[in-house]
Design an enzyme around this catalytic site. Sequence first.
Site, mmCIF file in Angstrom:
data_model
loop_
_atom_site.group_PDB
_atom_site.id
_atom_site.type_symbol
_atom_site.label_atom_id
_atom_site.label_comp_id
_atom_site.label_asym_id
_atom_site.label_seq_id
_atom_site.Cartn_x
_atom_site.Cartn_y
_atom_site.Cartn_z
ATOM 1 N N ASP A 34 0.867 -1.189 0.000
ATOM 2 C CA ASP A 34 0.000 0.000 0.000
ATOM 3 C C ASP A 34 0.901 1.236 0.000
ATOM 4 O OD1 ASP A 34 -3.187 0.407 1.376
ATOM 5 O OD2 ASP A 34 -1.914 2.106 0.887
ATOM 6 N N THR A 38 -4.331 6.732 0.611
ATOM 7 C CA THR A 38 -5.610 6.720 1.333
ATOM 8 C C THR A 38 -5.636 5.602 2.376
ATOM 9 O OG1 THR A 38 -6.544 5.438 -0.484
ATOM 10 C CG2 THR A 38 -7.038 7.784 -0.459
ATOM 11 N N ALA A 122 -11.014 -5.686 -7.694
ATOM 12 C CA ALA A 122 -12.109 -4.927 -7.072
ATOM 13 C C ALA A 122 -12.591 -3.874 -8.055
ATOM 14 C CB ALA A 122 -11.614 -4.267 -5.793
ATOM 15 N N TYR A 157 -13.121 7.671 -12.195
ATOM 16 C CA TYR A 157 -12.982 6.491 -11.341
ATOM 17 C C TYR A 157 -13.752 5.309 -11.933
ATOM 18 C CZ TYR A 157 -13.418 3.451 -7.286
ATOM 19 O OH TYR A 157 -13.395 2.364 -6.446
ATOM 20 N N TYR A 171 -7.480 -10.625 -20.416
ATOM 21 C CA TYR A 171 -6.345 -11.475 -20.027
ATOM 22 C C TYR A 171 -6.829 -12.897 -19.745
ATOM 23 C CZ TYR A 171 -2.321 -8.293 -19.697
ATOM 24 O OH TYR A 171 -1.274 -7.458 -19.982
#
Length: 331
Positions: A34, A38, A122, A157, A171
């Site tokens: 990470d 955020t 996600a 987004y 893929y």
Amino acid sequence: MTKQRVLVTGGAGFIGSNLVDYHLKKGDEVWAVDNLQTGRLKNIEPYLHHPAFRFDQSDICNWPRLLEGVEWTNRIYHLAAHVGQRLVLADPVNTLSYNIRGCELILQALFDIASPARLLIASTSEVYCHCPLEPGEALKEDRMLQFPSGEFLQETYDVSKLVNEIMGLSYKAKKGIDCTIARLFNTIGTNQSPSYGMVVPNFIQQALSGEPITVFGDGLQSRSFSNVHDTVTALALLLDTPKSKGEIVNVGGDRECSIIDLAKMVKKIARSESEIRYLSYQEAYGVDFKDVRRRRPNLDKLFQLTGFKPKWTLEQTIEEIIQAKKEMQMA
Ligand code: UDP
């Protein structure tokens, strides 16, 4: 089930850190990465000295150990992304490039080493954008998607996540990468930061501090919330079953709640004296924001693939978050 070696990108974020917790509790090994933009170190602090956990503070687009991580793992949750309405509106260019590039690097690394690892990407309910809903209707995964043209700054987004979906499935189809797409609906829980403007942490912070609870627009827009404990269980179950390979699956709670009802619920559960104050979108976001009116997932596919049904009610979740906040204030 045999012990897993789990890689979580965005592992210090709200949902990522709950996945870390879930898998460590199951006895799996976990590697989180990470950049802490955020994500918060606080979210993974309890595990930093856990023998089965390692953490790299790095941007996924420049992670020097990407190949090593992908070689090591047999299960990846790819969550690292620019998120949060305010951040996205402030930085649309980097939102697009970071979210698309990060996912591509993971997919390419899996391909380069011919990895059999399972990958969950996600995605977001925001890909349904402004799809209209009839009363009682819920959004199904095969729904035709529509994006407004000319309002692109607001959609960077959603579009980046849609590109992730299509890239992942390409893929899968052409390069044999095992990939599952989870479209995450509004997820809430105890360690969600109010810093990015999401509604539930905002309302709870406002209610507990006696500040006005700020309802944007007319408050009749609705969302369906899921407790993060339910969300991570559903994500893990999706990767436990081979039936989810190559599938796009909604993950969330299917009880719809208007934002004004949510404000009243938070005020009541927190026993708060705060007034409920309406703000225009211009006042709230500094731009003439076009909000999604209704959002409710159809969860049939998730149930068919995994048998999973949400366990937490919205009231229980709000209670849980308020309780955790009060305990933190007392500590
Ligand atoms: N919202 C609100 N007050 C706030 C924050 C958000 O009324 O302090 C509204 C926002 O306009 C939207 C809903 O709550 O209609 C959910 O917002 P959030 O940013 O949490 O999620 P998203 O819009 O991405 O579903």
